[in-house]
Scaffold this motif. Structure first.
Motif, PDB file in Angstrom:
ATOM      1  N   PHE A 141       0.814  -1.202   0.000  1.00  0.00           N
ATOM      2  CA  PHE A 141       0.000   0.000   0.000  1.00  0.00           C
ATOM      3  C   PHE A 141       0.855   1.262   0.000  1.00  0.00           C
ATOM      4  N   GLY A 142       0.190   2.376  -0.224  1.00  0.00           N
ATOM      5  CA  GLY A 142       0.893   3.651  -0.300  1.00  0.00           C
ATOM      6  C   GLY A 142       1.029   4.314   1.052  1.00  0.00           C
ATOM      7  N   GLY A 143       2.023   5.199   1.166  1.00  0.00           N
ATOM      8  CA  GLY A 143       2.260   5.899   2.418  1.00  0.00           C
ATOM      9  C   GLY A 143       1.418   7.153   2.547  1.00  0.00           C
ATOM     10  N   GLY A 144       1.309   7.646   3.778  1.00  0.00           N
ATOM     11  CA  GLY A 144       0.560   8.866   4.028  1.00  0.00           C
ATOM     12  C   GLY A 144       1.295  10.095   3.554  1.00  0.00           C
ATOM     13  N   ALA A 145       0.516  11.161   3.298  1.00  0.00           N
ATOM     14  CA  ALA A 145       1.105  12.436   2.893  1.00  0.00           C
ATOM     15  C   ALA A 145       1.930  13.021   4.036  1.00  0.00           C
ATOM     16  N   ARG A 146       2.781  13.962   3.697  1.00  0.00           N
ATOM     17  CA  ARG A 146       3.579  14.689   4.674  1.00  0.00           C
ATOM     18  C   ARG A 146       3.103  16.140   4.717  1.00  0.00           C
ATOM     19  N   SER A 147       3.655  16.890   5.633  1.00  0.00           N
ATOM     20  CA  SER A 147       3.268  18.291   5.742  1.00  0.00           C
ATOM     21  C   SER A 147       3.841  19.129   4.615  1.00  0.00           C
ATOM     22  N   HIS A 148       4.717  18.535   3.810  1.00  0.00           N
ATOM     23  CA  HIS A 148       5.391  19.294   2.754  1.00  0.00           C
ATOM     24  C   HIS A 148       5.511  18.529   1.444  1.00  0.00           C
ATOM     25  N   SER A 149       4.965  17.311   1.371  1.00  0.00           N
ATOM     26  CA  SER A 149       5.112  16.525   0.147  1.00  0.00           C
ATOM     27  C   SER A 149       4.103  15.388   0.129  1.00  0.00           C
ATOM     28  N   ASP A 150       3.971  14.771  -1.038  1.00  0.00           N
ATOM     29  CA  ASP A 150       3.042  13.655  -1.195  1.00  0.00           C
ATOM     30  C   ASP A 150       3.581  12.391  -0.524  1.00  0.00           C
ATOM     31  N   GLY A 151       2.652  11.486  -0.248  1.00  0.00           N
ATOM     32  CA  GLY A 151       3.060  10.185   0.240  1.00  0.00           C
ATOM     33  C   GLY A 151       3.730   9.371  -0.850  1.00  0.00           C
ATOM     34  N   VAL A 152       4.483   8.357  -0.433  1.00  0.00           N
ATOM     35  CA  VAL A 152       5.218   7.510  -1.377  1.00  0.00           C
ATOM     36  C   VAL A 152       4.281   6.423  -1.892  1.00  0.00           C
ATOM     37  N   ASP A 153       4.261   6.236  -3.199  1.00  0.00           N
ATOM     38  CA  ASP A 153       3.403   5.213  -3.800  1.00  0.00           C
ATOM     39  C   ASP A 153       3.913   3.810  -3.459  1.00  0.00           C
TER      40      ASP A 153
END
Length: 774
Positions: free
Chosen positions: A442-454
């Motif tokens: 599964f994909g990772g969660g978003a960050r406060s400054h960037s998208d999550g990792v696919d």
């Protein structure tokens, strides 16, 4: 089932945590019951130069990594190849000096097991050099019975110097379902067998009678024996390397380094907490299905109270335990807290969660779903541990957002694990049973400054990996048709969650295959990961059996379909989150959809050009771009005019939402905070604490609209919209699985219509309290 539900917090300290009905928790005077015959080494150098400290800190880190390599190299299990384990180095009295970058909560029960051994077994049968102990009791130190715990004392010059430990997912240890994940177990007596702590290796010699007793419970005793030897070898390796380190540097120097690692982690954690305002954060999630076919939901609540440099964590608001594999033990309650803390606020301290534990007071109520009493069924509910871990991760993300520096490290939660267990026999009659690690894609969660990792895998398993397709096909009579990214499977937001994937599998040279599904939380019925600060949830996972396809005819014609949509089929069956023994026949195909992480921030704040790129890369559909992000595309390019109109329409629609204070009447009493003359402070992506005349308030950071008094629930000052969760892409109506209505509530600022937060709750529930500042 007899349970104890302690509603009076004043009576909490009277609970007897004995490891029999309630879980084992060592009492403050547990050391008084350690046998006087056990010599313990406590000597440590008073002065330790920083260079030696760093050398030893990195030596212990690499020792733990090599401990993990020992397990994965020795074992023949694909579960070990997927790194479904963790290991620890501990002090002489069981504090975790250093963990490893594998499943974070899995071995956090090792201090409980070790202190149990020292308190209860140090006199008889004793703790001696070369001994190794085993336990799989969830009321002592195991996550569930399949996560077998191994611990070995490390002696230097005849004294107990330290401990090394690992916990790893074993192949099969009995129970009513192959693989050890029974979803229809009403209580522990239908689960895999429990092993109380016992000495398996005596002074370096394996007890064959006890090993045979352990193997006898399994349908796959040879594989279990190999996995067990890998775990024993891992502990022996780690113990020997630690002894060699003491010979090289001196035992008192190594001890000083271990203590400094713990002290540094404790001090760093305390300093970080002091930078955050005092508050209580809460989160509510639900577990579906007591047993397969059940249509009820069950409430779990975490409350994290921050005062100064300490945390108090309780589960007030959680439902009492019930029959069925749905709850977990105290070891998991404490373990997920320590795992989350180690990842979010102590990542630079090599998972030295023993230092953080010194700053935390754990106060769960026994007899509840997140602290079950014996004899609850727990083996099949271990995925609910993962669900709870992810929601607690979001609580800490919201805590970290109150400090600019901590906010940089903030990560939104990833999704639940839609575990699939297959069991059966190949055409030669050889029996197999295993969890498909494709569920970890599964994909990772978003960050406060960037998208999550696919397709990053679980955040709580930093080194997680899936076996190569060829390895899976070598071990099991199946063929993996494809693995590929799944569009719209990550949560929308200013920063979006990483996407997950879909996998298609069909039998190949199999005599029989049955599927057991075991999804945590509400991962199949309602949603997967939950976003923060207006970020939206990721959609539901999906198990679907396409029965009677023409897959074999395609092979005969030399074709390998690239999409299950290309196949004809007799019927399609969507499986529930909990199911036992669904046959997968020769012409059937299993489609597993694994989702991504939650989003961060209002989706309307995402730059349209990023959405155009997401669509081009297959991460977001054209439909979701318009519906969730308000972005209209003209081919591959953004239609700026249409996008401006669409986003204006979305904000205008939000302005029609009702005031939350009217929808949810009544509020808990609070003390009005006086003005402090301090500058405005960010406490949320879109909320600041500031003075307003003579009072301290919470206000919108975007438009300065006052939302609430400082000590009130800021959501009362927002506008709210309540809909079904199936407004999200890829989500079907949950009423296909549940009798209770689940709703998605979106809250926006009345002044600028910025989407500030969401919640998923039973329709009958009042507004949930997210944070209350002191």
């Amino acid at each position: 089932m007899t349970t104890v539900h302690t509603d009076d917090l004043d009576a909490y300290d009277d609970i007897v945590w004995d490891g029999v009905q309630h879980s084992y928790r060592p009492s403050p005077d547990w050391r008084d019951r350690v046998s006087s015959t056990l010599a313990i080494d406590t000597a440590a150098d008073e002065d330790l130069d920083p260079v030696t400290f760093e050398v030893l800190r990195n030596r212990l880190w690499t020792l733990n990594l090599a401990h993990g390599d020992t397990l994965s190299r020795m074992s023949g299990s694909p579960i070990f190849q997927a790194l479904d384990f963790n290991m620890s180095i501990l002090t002489e009295d069981g504090e975790i000096v250093m963990g490893a970058p594998f499943i974070q909560y899995l071995n956090t029960g090792s201090p409980l097991m070790i202190r149990y051994l020292m308190e209860r077994l140090s006199e008889n049968p004793g703790i001696e050099e070369g001994d190794i102990f085993l336990a799989s009791d969830p009321w002592i130190g195991a996550s569930h019975q399949m996560d077998v715990c191994i611990a070995a004392p490390v002696f230097v010059d005849g004294k107990l110097f330290a401990w090394v430990s690992n916990a790893a997912q074993q192949y099969d240890l009995g129970g009513i379902v192959p693989g050890g994940w029974p979803q229809n177990a009403p209580d522990i007596f239908s689960d895999p067998i429990i092993f109380r702590p016992f000495k398996l290796v005596e002074q370096g010699v394996l007890r064959p009678d006890l090993e045979e007793m352990f193997r006898r419970q399994s349908r796959l005793p040879d594989m279990v024996a190999l996995d067990l030897r890998a775990q024993l070898a891992g502990c022996r390796f780690a113990a020997q390397r630690l002894q060699e380190t003491c010979e090289e540097f001196g035992a008192s120097t190594v001890k000083a380094a271990m203590r400094s690692i713990l002290d540094n982690a404790q001090a760093a954690f305390a300093r970080k907490l002091e930078r955050v305002p005092d508050c209580t954060l809460s989160d509510v999630l639900y577990f579906d299905e007591l047993m397969p076919g059940d249509r009820t939901t069950h409430r779990v609540q975490f409350n994290v109270t921050k005062r100064g440099s300490r945390l108090i964590i309780d589960n007030v608001g959680t439902d009492p335990q019930v029959d069925g594999p749905i709850g977990f033990t105290y070891m998991n309650f404490a373990g997920i807290v320590l795992g989350v803390v180690g990842q979010t606020m102590l990542h630079e301290h090599t998972f030295s969660v023993g230092g953080a534990e010194r700053q935390i007071d754990f106060r769960p109520r026994p007899g509840t779903l997140s602290c079950v009493d014996y004899p609850a069924a727990v083996s099949g509910s271990v995925l609910n541990v993962s669900s709870a871990y992810m929601r607690l991760h979001n609580v800490f993300s919201r805590l970290m957002a109150c400090d600019p520096q901590l906010k940089e490290d903030l990560v939104v939660s990833g999704p639940d694990v839609p575990l699939t267990v297959i069991a059966g026999a190949d055409e030669g009659g050889r029996v197999f049973g295993t969890a498909l690690t494709e569920a970890s894609g599964f994909g990772g969660g978003a960050r406060s400054h960037s998208d999550g990792v696919d397709t990053s895998g679980a955040s709580y398993i930093p080194l997680i990996r899936m076996p190569n397709i060829e390895a899976s096909e070598q071990f099991y009579p199946m063929l993996v048709m494809y693995r590929r990214a799944a569009p719209d499977s990550g949560g929308a937001g200013r920063w979006r969650g990483g996407v997950g994937m879909e996998v298609a599998i069909t039998p190949y040279h199999a005599a029989a295959i049955d599927i057991v599904t075991n999804a945590g939380g509400q991962g199949v019925s309602t949603n997967q990961a939950v976003g923060v600060f207006g970020g939206l949830p990721s959609p539901t996972a999906r198990y679907e059996v396409l029965a009677g396809t023409d897959i074999r005819d395609r092979w005969t014609d030399g074709e390998m379909p690239r999409d299950v949509a290309e196949l004809t089929r007799r019927e399609a069956q969507t499986l529930r989150g909990k199911s036992n023994g669904t046959p997968l026949n020769a012409d059937d195909v299993l489609l597993l959809v694994v989702c991504g992480g939650g989003g961060y921030g209002d989706p309307l704040d995402r730059e349209p050009e990023r959405i155009a790129d997401d669509v081009a890369q297959g991460r977001v559909s054209v439909e979701a771009a318009a519906a969730l992000y308000g972005v209209v595309l003209d081919g591959d390019a953004v239609d700026a005019g249409a996008t401006g109109v669409r986003r204006t329409e979305v904000r205008a629609e939000r302005a029609t939402w009702r005031p939350a204070a009217e929808v949810f009447e009544g509020t808990a009493p609070y003390d009005v905070a006086s003005a402090t003359a301090e500058p405005a402070v960010s406490v949320h992506e879109y909320v600041v604490a500031r003075d307003d005349g003579e009072r301290r308030v919470l206000a919108c950071a975007t438009c300065n609209h006052v939302l609430s008094d400082y000590r009130d629930n800021y959501k009362r000052g927002l506008l709210v919209d309540q809909t079904g969760v199936d407004v999200l892409p890829r989500v079907d109506d949950p009423r296909a699985f549940l009798d209770e209505d689940m709703v998605l509530r979106r809250y926006c600022c009345p002044g600028c219509q910025t989407l500030m937060t969401i919640e998923i709750a039973r329709a009958s529930e009042p507004m949930l309290t997210e944070v209350v500042f002191r």
